[in-house]
Write a protein that holds these residues in place. Structure first.
Motif, PDB file in Angstrom:
ATOM      1  N   VAL A   1       0.835  -1.200   0.000  1.00 30.57           N
ATOM      2  CA  VAL A   1       0.000   0.000   0.000  1.00 30.57           C
ATOM      3  C   VAL A   1       0.871   1.252   0.000  1.00 30.57           C
ATOM      4  O   VAL A   1       1.918   1.286   0.655  1.00 30.57           O
ATOM      5  N   MET A   2       0.431   2.271  -0.761  1.00 26.48           N
ATOM      6  CA  MET A   2       1.054   3.597  -0.642  1.00 26.48           C
ATOM      7  C   MET A   2      -0.076   4.624  -0.567  1.00 26.48           C
ATOM      8  O   MET A   2      -1.069   4.507  -1.292  1.00 26.48           O
ATOM      9  N   ILE A   3       0.077   5.607   0.324  1.00 28.40           N
ATOM     10  CA  ILE A   3      -0.954   6.653   0.409  1.00 28.40           C
ATOM     11  C   ILE A   3      -0.574   7.775  -0.552  1.00 28.40           C
ATOM     12  O   ILE A   3       0.556   8.271  -0.512  1.00 28.40           O
ATOM     13  N   ARG A   4      -1.495   8.140  -1.418  1.00 29.58           N
ATOM     14  CA  ARG A   4      -1.154   9.058  -2.503  1.00 29.58           C
ATOM     15  C   ARG A   4      -1.539  10.504  -2.229  1.00 29.58           C
ATOM     16  O   ARG A   4      -1.254  11.384  -3.034  1.00 29.58           O
ATOM     17  N   VAL A   5      -2.230  10.750  -1.136  1.00 25.03           N
ATOM     18  CA  VAL A   5      -2.597  12.147  -0.860  1.00 25.03           C
ATOM     19  C   VAL A   5      -1.921  12.595   0.434  1.00 25.03           C
ATOM     20  O   VAL A   5      -1.487  11.773   1.242  1.00 25.03           O
ATOM     21  N   GLN A   6      -1.826  13.900   0.604  1.00 27.25           N
ATOM     22  CA  GLN A   6      -1.244  14.430   1.841  1.00 27.25           C
ATOM     23  C   GLN A   6      -2.213  14.175   2.994  1.00 27.25           C
ATOM     24  O   GLN A   6      -3.424  14.099   2.795  1.00 27.25           O
ATOM     25  N   ARG A   7      -1.673  14.129   4.168  1.00 21.62           N
ATOM     26  CA  ARG A   7      -2.478  13.865   5.344  1.00 21.62           C
ATOM     27  C   ARG A   7      -3.643  14.870   5.454  1.00 21.62           C
ATOM     28  O   ARG A   7      -4.789  14.514   5.697  1.00 21.62           O
ATOM     29  N   ARG A   8      -3.307  16.166   5.225  1.00 25.19           N
ATOM     30  CA  ARG A   8      -4.338  17.186   5.437  1.00 25.19           C
ATOM     31  C   ARG A   8      -5.426  17.150   4.354  1.00 25.19           C
ATOM     32  O   ARG A   8      -6.535  17.603   4.558  1.00 25.19           O
ATOM     33  N   GLU A   9      -5.095  16.563   3.217  1.00 28.07           N
ATOM     34  CA  GLU A   9      -6.088  16.496   2.138  1.00 28.07           C
ATOM     35  C   GLU A   9      -7.191  15.460   2.413  1.00 28.07           C
ATOM     36  O   GLU A   9      -8.212  15.428   1.735  1.00 28.07           O
ATOM     37  N   LEU A  10      -6.940  14.621   3.405  1.00 26.88           N
ATOM     38  CA  LEU A  10      -7.914  13.574   3.697  1.00 26.88           C
ATOM     39  C   LEU A  10      -9.278  14.148   4.067  1.00 26.88           C
ATOM     40  O   LEU A  10     -10.314  13.531   3.838  1.00 26.88           O
ATOM     41  N   ASP A  11      -9.258  15.358   4.642  1.00 28.79           N
ATOM     42  CA  ASP A  11     -10.517  15.986   5.040  1.00 28.79           C
ATOM     43  C   ASP A  11     -11.437  16.225   3.848  1.00 28.79           C
ATOM     44  O   ASP A  11     -12.649  16.345   4.002  1.00 28.79           O
ATOM     45  N   ASN A  12     -10.864  16.300   2.657  1.00 25.47           N
ATOM     46  CA  ASN A  12     -11.683  16.564   1.473  1.00 25.47           C
ATOM     47  C   ASN A  12     -12.494  15.346   1.029  1.00 25.47           C
ATOM     48  O   ASN A  12     -13.293  15.425   0.122  1.00 25.47           O
ATOM     49  N   TYR A  13     -12.210  14.192   1.630  1.00 27.10           N
ATOM     50  CA  TYR A  13     -12.915  12.978   1.210  1.00 27.10           C
ATOM     51  C   TYR A  13     -13.957  12.583   2.241  1.00 27.10           C
ATOM     52  O   TYR A  13     -13.770  12.812   3.443  1.00 27.10           O
ATOM     53  N   THR A  14     -15.040  12.010   1.747  1.00 26.89           N
ATOM     54  CA  THR A  14     -16.011  11.465   2.700  1.00 26.89           C
ATOM     55  C   THR A  14     -15.606  10.020   2.972  1.00 26.89           C
ATOM     56  O   THR A  14     -15.584   9.199   2.058  1.00 26.89           O
ATOM     57  N   LEU A  15     -15.271   9.766   4.208  1.00 27.75           N
ATOM     58  CA  LEU A  15     -14.781   8.426   4.544  1.00 27.75           C
ATOM     59  C   LEU A  15     -15.586   7.832   5.687  1.00 27.75           C
ATOM     60  O   LEU A  15     -16.058   8.565   6.567  1.00 27.75           O
ATOM     61  N   THR A  16     -15.736   6.508   5.681  1.00 29.35           N
ATOM     62  CA  THR A  16     -16.417   5.853   6.804  1.00 29.35           C
ATOM     63  C   THR A  16     -15.438   5.779   7.970  1.00 29.35           C
ATOM     64  O   THR A  16     -14.222   5.933   7.785  1.00 29.35           O
TER      65      THR A  16
ATOM     66  N   LYS B   1     -11.164   5.458  -4.613  1.00 29.96           N
ATOM     67  CA  LYS B   1     -11.289   6.904  -4.406  1.00 29.96           C
ATOM     68  C   LYS B   1     -10.005   7.640  -4.781  1.00 29.96           C
ATOM     69  O   LYS B   1      -9.924   8.851  -4.682  1.00 29.96           O
ATOM     70  N   GLY B   2      -8.974   6.895  -5.115  1.00 32.52           N
ATOM     71  CA  GLY B   2      -7.715   7.526  -5.505  1.00 32.52           C
ATOM     72  C   GLY B   2      -6.855   7.936  -4.312  1.00 32.52           C
ATOM     73  O   GLY B   2      -5.848   8.633  -4.466  1.00 32.52           O
ATOM     74  N   ILE B   3      -7.231   7.489  -3.111  1.00 29.73           N
ATOM     75  CA  ILE B   3      -6.468   7.894  -1.928  1.00 29.73           C
ATOM     76  C   ILE B   3      -5.180   7.075  -1.784  1.00 29.73           C
ATOM     77  O   ILE B   3      -4.158   7.576  -1.324  1.00 29.73           O
ATOM     78  N   ILE B   4      -5.282   5.824  -2.152  1.00 28.13           N
ATOM     79  CA  ILE B   4      -4.088   4.972  -2.014  1.00 28.13           C
ATOM     80  C   ILE B   4      -3.808   4.222  -3.323  1.00 28.13           C
ATOM     81  O   ILE B   4      -4.682   4.096  -4.175  1.00 28.13           O
ATOM     82  N   SER B   5      -2.570   3.714  -3.451  1.00 26.58           N
ATOM     83  CA  SER B   5      -2.279   2.681  -4.437  1.00 26.58           C
ATOM     84  C   SER B   5      -2.261   1.378  -3.665  1.00 26.58           C
ATOM     85  O   SER B   5      -1.682   1.321  -2.568  1.00 26.58           O
ATOM     86  N   TYR B   6      -2.856   0.364  -4.235  1.00 29.62           N
ATOM     87  CA  TYR B   6      -2.978  -0.889  -3.500  1.00 29.62           C
ATOM     88  C   TYR B   6      -2.649  -2.063  -4.420  1.00 29.62           C
ATOM     89  O   TYR B   6      -3.241  -2.216  -5.482  1.00 29.62           O
ATOM     90  N   VAL B   7      -1.651  -2.846  -4.034  1.00 31.51           N
ATOM     91  CA  VAL B   7      -1.345  -4.077  -4.768  1.00 31.51           C
ATOM     92  C   VAL B   7      -1.730  -5.243  -3.858  1.00 31.51           C
ATOM     93  O   VAL B   7      -1.059  -5.498  -2.856  1.00 31.51           O
ATOM     94  N   PRO B   8      -2.835  -5.924  -4.153  1.00 31.33           N
ATOM     95  CA  PRO B   8      -3.281  -6.988  -3.253  1.00 31.33           C
ATOM     96  C   PRO B   8      -2.279  -8.129  -3.162  1.00 31.33           C
ATOM     97  O   PRO B   8      -1.371  -8.221  -3.997  1.00 31.33           O
ATOM     98  N   ARG B   9      -2.514  -8.976  -2.176  1.00 30.85           N
ATOM     99  CA  ARG B   9      -1.685 -10.169  -2.014  1.00 30.85           C
ATOM    100  C   ARG B   9      -1.639 -10.932  -3.329  1.00 30.85           C
ATOM    101  O   ARG B   9      -2.643 -11.069  -4.008  1.00 30.85           O
ATOM    102  N   THR B  10      -0.487 -11.370  -3.680  1.00 27.67           N
ATOM    103  CA  THR B  10      -0.393 -12.049  -4.965  1.00 27.67           C
ATOM    104  C   THR B  10       0.690 -13.121  -4.922  1.00 27.67           C
ATOM    105  O   THR B  10       1.446 -13.221  -3.953  1.00 27.67           O
ATOM    106  N   VAL B  11       0.704 -13.898  -5.974  1.00 28.10           N
ATOM    107  CA  VAL B  11       1.737 -14.916  -6.086  1.00 28.10           C
ATOM    108  C   VAL B  11       2.613 -14.506  -7.272  1.00 28.10           C
ATOM    109  O   VAL B  11       2.103 -14.200  -8.335  1.00 28.10           O
ATOM    110  N   ALA B  12       3.914 -14.438  -7.082  1.00 29.17           N
ATOM    111  CA  ALA B  12       4.774 -13.980  -8.180  1.00 29.17           C
ATOM    112  C   ALA B  12       6.113 -14.695  -8.144  1.00 29.17           C
ATOM    113  O   ALA B  12       6.527 -15.242  -7.123  1.00 29.17           O
ATOM    114  N   ASN B  13       6.786 -14.686  -9.297  1.00 34.45           N
ATOM    115  CA  ASN B  13       8.146 -15.222  -9.340  1.00 34.45           C
ATOM    116  C   ASN B  13       9.103 -14.129  -8.896  1.00 34.45           C
ATOM    117  O   ASN B  13       8.956 -12.977  -9.317  1.00 34.45           O
TER     118      ASN B  13
END
Ligand code: ADP
Length: 614
Positions: free
Chosen positions: A463-478, A527-539
């Motif tokens: 996971v990587m968070i793509r927005v600044q901490r303070r920008e989180l207020d602009n999103y409606t989040l549960t 929502k574009g807040i994070i980049s997410y690479v789920p669990r995976t199987v890779a060489n």
């Protein structure tokens, strides 16, 4: 506590099985021991009982994570403390496990062989009160075996580390140090269900046995009938056989797609089947295995194909899978006693692999069948192709090495230590390489030490968070989404700049949570807040040395391996072609047992008996 007391107290058994007592005694006498026992013979108790009878910790080296978890769970059920360390555990979890082994009354530490290469682990090892090293699936140490794992070669070094540390540490440890031989050597117990005479020698040599010492239980499986069926309609033959012999079954195939297709075909024909291969995540694999294990076989008929089943198994609903169609990724450590049938759709590479896989049938000592389907002309042609695919021309190794480096963007004289996830299909498409020989070339390059190449590693979610901490207020989040984001920011400091590995889903899900972590992460990614690479199987490919202009292949490296492979495959073809000798005798003599009598139940014996009656 004596070993018999340990057997009774912890496991509730009154008696050892054949050879177990001898193996246990040999270990208690401090002797390095190689124990050869067929699958289901009870190998685990051979290191568990003496460890419990001694004071100290047993280091168990075993190649499969699923097997490790299984054993640790079983030991916990018996109130025996055991820990495991494997890839995918967080640093904290590993540290906690090691701390427990150092200070707590832990008896077993299970590790994968790769762990032995870690400096940190080696350092910790010196402080553990180890009294025995158990090496499960010990044939993996031999390059002549069918399942060579280079990291097994590190075991002899580990043994030295432990010996050298023993003397200096005994005074510092609060835990009583186990009794050890006078030279501080901790004994090694190597266990395997399959080893030809040359592998038996090799194992002892590579584990640096102080004295040769082999204890062998006969590999005779008197309840197992070996059968070869010649056919060019294999799928239909499988349906036919499964309709005649009830009970749980494994069908081995060589490739993943075939596993999927064949399982679908069997379902079409009214046989409940699922597929299994290494391209699935461990969660998916465990789920499939579990459902298959739940199927319980009815009491077996006595012979193959002589009468149809009187009644179908009562538990053939969808929640129980009767047949698992699998690649050879399925098997090691599967403790299902009532498998009635193992069918091989294709020829395995070696008799060892065949014997091991076929031997998963009938562990409950009830009648069971091992059927090999054989289409002589097709299968022989495929075998020849396998040799070419597995041992491509030397020139091809050079090509794959350089094309892979180019594909990964590694320049000349650089790259040492760099690690990549390698999508081999994409590499082959873009660089115009044939897939199967490319896999082989990567493994050969790995054995040559230029790279290390591990197929199908489970990669934790990132996971990587793509927005600044303070920008989180602009999103409606549960509340749950917010809570998760805060937890991530707290735990992973670099998460704003780089993809970070995060812990598995299990750790996250709590009572009453509506969404799993995976679902929450997906919603945040949408929502574009994070980049997410789920669990995976890779060489995973790692460059062990800087990119070289030329790769050097030592004389004999290639030739020896290739002829060896061909010899093994030839023996397998001979087994399939054989119409003269009892199959059980043939297999046993391959493993060095030459005095077995004929089984009377394999297809060859039956044919001979029939002719004699006529
Ligand atoms: P292997 O590793 O050789 O395939 P396991 O160690 O998994 O075999 O043992 C197979 C089964 O036999 C296990 O369920 C185990 O509990 C059982 N078993 C082993 N030794 C004994 C014994 N002495 N008495 C009764 N059951 C035993």
């Amino acid at each position: 506590m004596t070993s018999r007391e340990a057997l009774k107290t912890y496991f509730g058994y009154d008696d050892f099985r054949p050879l177990q007592a001898e193996i246990v005694q040999s270990v208690l006498d401090g002797r390095d021991t190689l124990a050869l026992m067929p699958t289901g013979g009870g190998k685990s108790l051979c290191f568990q009982v003496p460890t419990l009878a001694m004071e100290g910790l047993c280091l168990v080296i075993t190649p499969l994570i699923a097997l490790m978890k299984d054993q640790v769970e079983n030991l916990h059920k018996r109130n025996i403390r055991a820990a495991a360390i494997y890839t995918g555990m967080s640093y904290e979890q590993q540290k906690a496990a090691l701390d427990n082994c150092m200070w707590g009354p832990y008896h077993f530490l299970y590790v994968s062989p790769e762990r032995l290469e870690s400096e940190e682990f080696r350092e910790r090892l010196t402080r553990l009160p180890i009294c025995l090293i158990a090496v499960d699936e010990a044939h993996c140490i031999s390059q002549w075996g069918y399942d060579f794992r280079p990291s097994y070669l590190k075991i002899a070094e580990i043994r030295d580390i432990i010996a050298n540390s023993a003397a200096s540490n005994s005074s510092q440890s609060e835990r009583p140090i186990a009794q050890r031989a006078s030279n501080n050597q901790v004994p090694i117990l190597a266990l395997t269900a399959t080893a030809t005479p040359d592998v038996v020698d090799d194992i002892q040599e590579r584990l640096a046995f102080r004295q040769k010492n082999v204890l062998r239980k006969s590999f005779l499986r008197s309840n197992l009938s070996y059968v070869v069926r010649q056919t060019n309609k294999k799928a239909d033959e499988i349906v036919h056989i499964l309709n005649r012999v009830p009970g749980s079954a494994i069908v081995y195939v060589r490739n993943r797609q075939r596993a999927q297709e064949l399982a679908a075909y069997l379902n079409e024909k009214g046989l409940s089947a699922d597929y299994y291969h290494a391209g699935l995540t461990s969660k998916e694999r465990a789920a499939k295995q579990e459902v298959w294990k739940r199927y319980s076989s009815p009491i077996p008929n006595s012979s193959l194909g002589e009468r149809p089943i009187a009644q179908r198994a009562s538990n053939s609903e969808a929640s129980h899978i009767r047949v698992i169609v699998a690649t050879n990724a399925f098997g090691m450590g599967i403790d299902k006693p009532d498998v009635r049938m193992v069918i091989h759709h294709d020829l395995p590479d070696t008799i060892e692999a065949y014997f091991q896989e076929a031997g998963r049938a009938g562990r409950d000592e009830q009648k069971a069948f091992a059927v090999l389907l054989y289409d002589p002309s097709q299968d022989k042609a495929k075998a020849r192709k396998r040799v070419a695919d597995n041992y491509p021309e030397e020139e091809f190794l050079h090509t794959v090495y350089h094309k892979t480096c180019n594909y990964l963007g590694v320049g000349a004289d650089s790259g040492q230590g760099a690690c990549f996830f390698l999508d081999v299909n994409d590499l082959c498409r873009k660089m115009h390489l044939p897939i199967i020989p490319t896999y082989s070339a990567l493994h050969l390059l790995s054995q040559l030490g230029y790279i290390s190449f591990d197929e199908e590693q489970e990669i934790r979610p990132r996971v990587m968070i793509r927005v600044q901490r303070r920008e989180l207020d602009n999103y409606t989040l549960t509340a749950q989404q917010l809570e998760l984001l805060e937890a991530l920011m707290r735990e992973y400091t670099g998460i704003f700049t780089e993809l970070q590995y995060v812990k598995g889903d299990e750790a996250m899900r709590r009572e009453g949570d509506k969404a799993t972590r995976h679902e929450l992460l997906v919603s945040l990614a949408q929502k574009g807040i994070i980049s997410y690479v789920p669990r995976t199987v890779a060489n995973v490919l790692r460059l062990e040395v800087n990119r070289q202009a030329e790769i050097r292949i030592p004389e004999n490296f290639y030739v020896g391996r290739k002829t060896h492979y061909i010899d093994k495959l030839k023996a397998m073809v001979e087994y399939a072609d054989n119409k003269q000798y009892c199959r059980s005798q043939l297999l046993l003599s391959y493993f060095g047992e030459h005095d077995a009598s004929s089984c009377g139940t394999c297809d060859v014996c039956r044919q001979i008996n029939k002719q004699q009656r006529q």
